[in-house]
Design an enzyme around this catalytic site. Structure first.
Site, PDB file in Angstrom:
ATOM      1  N   TYR A  95       0.802  -1.226   0.000  1.00 51.99           N
ATOM      2  CA  TYR A  95       0.000   0.000   0.000  1.00 51.99           C
ATOM      3  C   TYR A  95       0.836   1.278   0.000  1.00 51.99           C
ATOM      4  O   TYR A  95       0.503   2.227  -0.724  1.00 51.99           O
ATOM      5  CB  TYR A  95      -0.994  -0.027   1.165  1.00 51.99           C
ATOM      6  CG  TYR A  95      -2.189  -0.894   0.846  1.00 51.99           C
ATOM      7  CD1 TYR A  95      -3.290  -0.383   0.178  1.00 51.99           C
ATOM      8  CD2 TYR A  95      -2.197  -2.252   1.173  1.00 51.99           C
ATOM      9  CE1 TYR A  95      -4.375  -1.177  -0.139  1.00 51.99           C
ATOM     10  CE2 TYR A  95      -3.275  -3.065   0.862  1.00 51.99           C
ATOM     11  CZ  TYR A  95      -4.363  -2.520   0.204  1.00 51.99           C
ATOM     12  OH  TYR A  95      -5.434  -3.314  -0.125  1.00 51.99           O
ATOM     13  N   GLU A 135      -8.306  -6.999   4.818  1.00 50.21           N
ATOM     14  CA  GLU A 135      -7.603  -8.114   4.174  1.00 50.21           C
ATOM     15  C   GLU A 135      -6.894  -8.996   5.201  1.00 50.21           C
ATOM     16  O   GLU A 135      -6.860 -10.222   5.049  1.00 50.21           O
ATOM     17  CB  GLU A 135      -6.637  -7.563   3.124  1.00 50.21           C
ATOM     18  CG  GLU A 135      -7.391  -7.038   1.906  1.00 50.21           C
ATOM     19  CD  GLU A 135      -6.604  -6.049   1.074  1.00 50.21           C
ATOM     20  OE1 GLU A 135      -5.366  -5.966   1.233  1.00 50.21           O
ATOM     21  OE2 GLU A 135      -7.229  -5.335   0.270  1.00 50.21           O
ATOM     22  N   TYR A 188     -14.635 -18.046  -5.454  1.00 47.16           N
ATOM     23  CA  TYR A 188     -13.616 -18.481  -6.408  1.00 47.16           C
ATOM     24  C   TYR A 188     -12.330 -18.842  -5.675  1.00 47.16           C
ATOM     25  O   TYR A 188     -12.178 -18.563  -4.473  1.00 47.16           O
ATOM     26  CB  TYR A 188     -13.326 -17.373  -7.432  1.00 47.16           C
ATOM     27  CG  TYR A 188     -13.044 -16.009  -6.824  1.00 47.16           C
ATOM     28  CD1 TYR A 188     -11.814 -15.686  -6.258  1.00 47.16           C
ATOM     29  CD2 TYR A 188     -14.040 -15.021  -6.812  1.00 47.16           C
ATOM     30  CE1 TYR A 188     -11.572 -14.442  -5.700  1.00 47.16           C
ATOM     31  CE2 TYR A 188     -13.806 -13.768  -6.245  1.00 47.16           C
ATOM     32  CZ  TYR A 188     -12.572 -13.485  -5.699  1.00 47.16           C
ATOM     33  OH  TYR A 188     -12.344 -12.253  -5.138  1.00 47.16           O
ATOM     34  N   GLN A 205      -8.223 -15.774 -10.982  1.00 46.95           N
ATOM     35  CA  GLN A 205      -9.305 -16.283 -10.145  1.00 46.95           C
ATOM     36  C   GLN A 205     -10.322 -17.002 -11.027  1.00 46.95           C
ATOM     37  O   GLN A 205     -10.708 -16.479 -12.076  1.00 46.95           O
ATOM     38  CB  GLN A 205     -10.007 -15.143  -9.397  1.00 46.95           C
ATOM     39  CG  GLN A 205      -9.156 -14.444  -8.363  1.00 46.95           C
ATOM     40  CD  GLN A 205      -8.371 -13.275  -8.918  1.00 46.95           C
ATOM     41  OE1 GLN A 205      -8.750 -12.685  -9.925  1.00 46.95           O
ATOM     42  NE2 GLN A 205      -7.266 -12.942  -8.291  1.00 46.95           N
ATOM     43  N   GLY A 268     -23.098 -17.478 -20.865  1.00 45.32           N
ATOM     44  CA  GLY A 268     -21.794 -18.025 -21.225  1.00 45.32           C
ATOM     45  C   GLY A 268     -21.136 -18.737 -20.063  1.00 45.32           C
ATOM     46  O   GLY A 268     -21.765 -19.501 -19.331  1.00 45.32           O
ATOM     47  N   VAL A 269     -19.830 -18.448 -19.854  1.00 47.56           N
ATOM     48  CA  VAL A 269     -19.078 -19.130 -18.796  1.00 47.56           C
ATOM     49  C   VAL A 269     -19.463 -18.606 -17.418  1.00 47.56           C
ATOM     50  O   VAL A 269     -19.027 -19.151 -16.393  1.00 47.56           O
ATOM     51  CB  VAL A 269     -17.561 -18.990 -19.044  1.00 47.56           C
ATOM     52  CG1 VAL A 269     -17.063 -17.586 -18.700  1.00 47.56           C
ATOM     53  CG2 VAL A 269     -16.781 -20.066 -18.298  1.00 47.56           C
ATOM     54  N   GLY A 270     -20.319 -17.581 -17.344  1.00 39.47           N
ATOM     55  CA  GLY A 270     -20.878 -17.167 -16.062  1.00 39.47           C
ATOM     56  C   GLY A 270     -21.690 -18.256 -15.391  1.00 39.47           C
ATOM     57  O   GLY A 270     -22.097 -18.113 -14.239  1.00 39.47           O
ATOM     58  N   PRO A 273     -20.218 -20.211 -11.321  1.00 40.44           N
ATOM     59  CA  PRO A 273     -20.646 -20.064  -9.922  1.00 40.44           C
ATOM     60  C   PRO A 273     -22.113 -20.423  -9.729  1.00 40.44           C
ATOM     61  O   PRO A 273     -22.521 -20.861  -8.648  1.00 40.44           O
ATOM     62  CB  PRO A 273     -20.389 -18.586  -9.626  1.00 40.44           C
ATOM     63  CG  PRO A 273     -20.437 -17.908 -10.955  1.00 40.44           C
ATOM     64  CD  PRO A 273     -19.876 -18.904 -11.923  1.00 40.44           C
ATOM     65  N   CYS A 387     -18.564  -9.970 -11.337  1.00 42.18           N
ATOM     66  CA  CYS A 387     -17.859  -9.690 -12.590  1.00 42.18           C
ATOM     67  C   CYS A 387     -16.568 -10.493 -12.621  1.00 42.18           C
ATOM     68  O   CYS A 387     -15.829 -10.516 -11.636  1.00 42.18           O
ATOM     69  CB  CYS A 387     -17.512  -8.194 -12.707  1.00 42.18           C
ATOM     70  SG  CYS A 387     -18.916  -7.129 -12.997  1.00 42.18           S
ATOM     71  N   GLY A 389     -12.837 -10.638 -13.541  1.00 38.54           N
ATOM     72  CA  GLY A 389     -11.859  -9.578 -13.747  1.00 38.54           C
ATOM     73  C   GLY A 389     -12.132  -8.417 -12.813  1.00 38.54           C
ATOM     74  O   GLY A 389     -12.860  -8.538 -11.822  1.00 38.54           O
TER      75      GLY A 389
END
Length: 394
Positions: A95, A135, A188, A205, A268-270, A273, A387, A389
């Site tokens: 950071y 985090e 993911y 991911q 599509g590939v969505g 999940p 989303c 990416g």
């Protein structure tokens, strides 16, 4: 807490930064990577090339400036980005580096004076501290649970299974023989690839495409024409091969009451999940509606798996859209509707006031669906999406 002077300066100078558009973030990343090329091992350079990462950073800066006197409004975005960061193994020491080059970029492009730079430095540090704390909490929580770990862990590919012409599933088991951390459907894992043919380490991911089982992880990857990692996985990674994985992460989590109707929507590939969610909802009390859109049968992943689940569980119903069916595709067997997904065709299958909607797919597709959901009266707070990416706001 930020001083009122800092808040006033940041809010008054934010429009000037906004006018720079992508120039600001392009300059920032060029500067950052020039002085710290090792950070290329963390960032997805493809997202740098296509501008997605620059756009995401620019939007984040603008959103922070606009809400600097109302930080709770940003907590949802902080949660989402923090999960991404832990999957990329971002550390607290990164950071100050980012802050240094962000301030230097503002100074070099705009020369706003020391008072403005000091205000933005103070504002950046407050936000950095929020991310660092969040985090660290995610790292600690992941490490503390049964089967959990922090950083990278070695897994073996035990199964590789084509799902369509473009999508292949990969199943990984831990090399240490210990359990794997639980996850919530929708999340993911990160895969870390160091390959002699790659200029830099690459981290990606991929959504977990199965319900949790405590023994292994499954991802299902679409081959992208320019995708270094996806092509490596499809073409080179063989059964018995070793990969390094980072723990499950992601703020898109299936979280519904047993009596709440659920609609799972994917393009599509969505689908990946959403499949994990569907498997997790096989014992759900309320109706579950599966809506999926793809081009045609050749590109339709998991068709057989989903239809089998629907036959076995009466509360699951499916509706499939093919945009351009092929002669070998059978209406009523392979798909139910043609063209783009139109929710009016299934609007009588769920109550807008009660339903929980989960969505994943290309951004354009998700915006198209969101507009329809709003038109049908589904409240935004009952709408959950992911989303692939860098995060984008629909």
């Amino acid at each position: 807490m930020l001083s009122q002077q800092t808040i006033d300066i940041v809010k008054s100078t934010a429009p000037v930064l906004a006018e720079t558009g992508p120039t600001l973030t392009t300059h920032f990343y060029q500067r950052l990577f020039h002085h710290h090329p090792e950070l290329k091992d963390i960032f997805n350079l493809r997202h740098q090339q296509n501008g997605d990462q620059r756009e995401a950073l620019f939007n984040a800066i603008c959103a922070y400036a606009q809400n600097i006197d109302n930080l709770p409004a940003l907590l949802g975005a902080v949660e989402k980005i923090a999960h991404k960061h832990t999957s990329l193994l971002v550390q607290a020491e990164h950071y100050p580096i980012v802050g240094q080059h962000l301030l230097a970029t503002i100074d070099e492009l705009l020369s706003p004076g020391q008072a403005v730079l000091d205000a933005w430095a103070e504002a950046y540090q407050v936000l950095a501290d929020v991310f660092i704390a969040k985090e660290q909490q995610l790292y600690d929580d992941s490490h503390a649970q049964i089967g959990g770990w922090q950083g990278q862990r070695a897994f073996t590919l035990i199964e590789k299974r084509p799902e369509s012409e473009q999508v292949t599933s990969f199943v990984f088991a831990p090399q240490d023989g210990q359990p794997v951390a639980p996850f919530t459907a929708g999340q993911y894992i990160g895969i870390v690839v160091n390959h002699t043919g790659f200029e830099h380490q690459e981290i990606r991911q991929y959504s977990l495409s199965h319900a949790p089982n405590g023994q292994h992880y499954q991802i299902s990857v679409k081959r992208e024409p320019q995708g270094q990692v996806s092509n490596y996985l499809h073409d080179e990674l063989a059964i018995g091969g070793t990969v390094m994985l980072t723990p499950p992460a992601g703020d898109l989590k299936l979280n519904v009451d047993q009596d709440a109707p659920v609609v799972l929507i994917s393009g599509g590939v969505g689908v990946t999940p959403m499949l994990a969610m569907l498997e997790s909802l096989t014992e759900h009390d309320a109706p579950v509606t599966w809506l999926h859109a793809t081009e045609n049968g050749k590109l339709h992943a998991f068709n057989h798996s989903v239809r089998t689940l629907a036959r076995q569980h009466a509360h699951i119903q499916t509706h499939i859209w093919y945009n351009q069916p092929q002669p070998t595709d059978t209406l009523g067997q392979d798909f139910d509707h043609t063209g783009w997904m139109d929710l009016t065709a299934v609007s009588d299958t769920f109550s807008p006031a009660a339903v929980q909607v989960y969505l994943c797919g290309p951004v354009g597709f998700m915006r198209h669906i969101q507009a329809q959901l709003r038109e049908l009266g589904v409240p935004d707070e009952q709408f959950h999406y992911e989303c692939f990416g860098p995060h984008k706001t629909l």
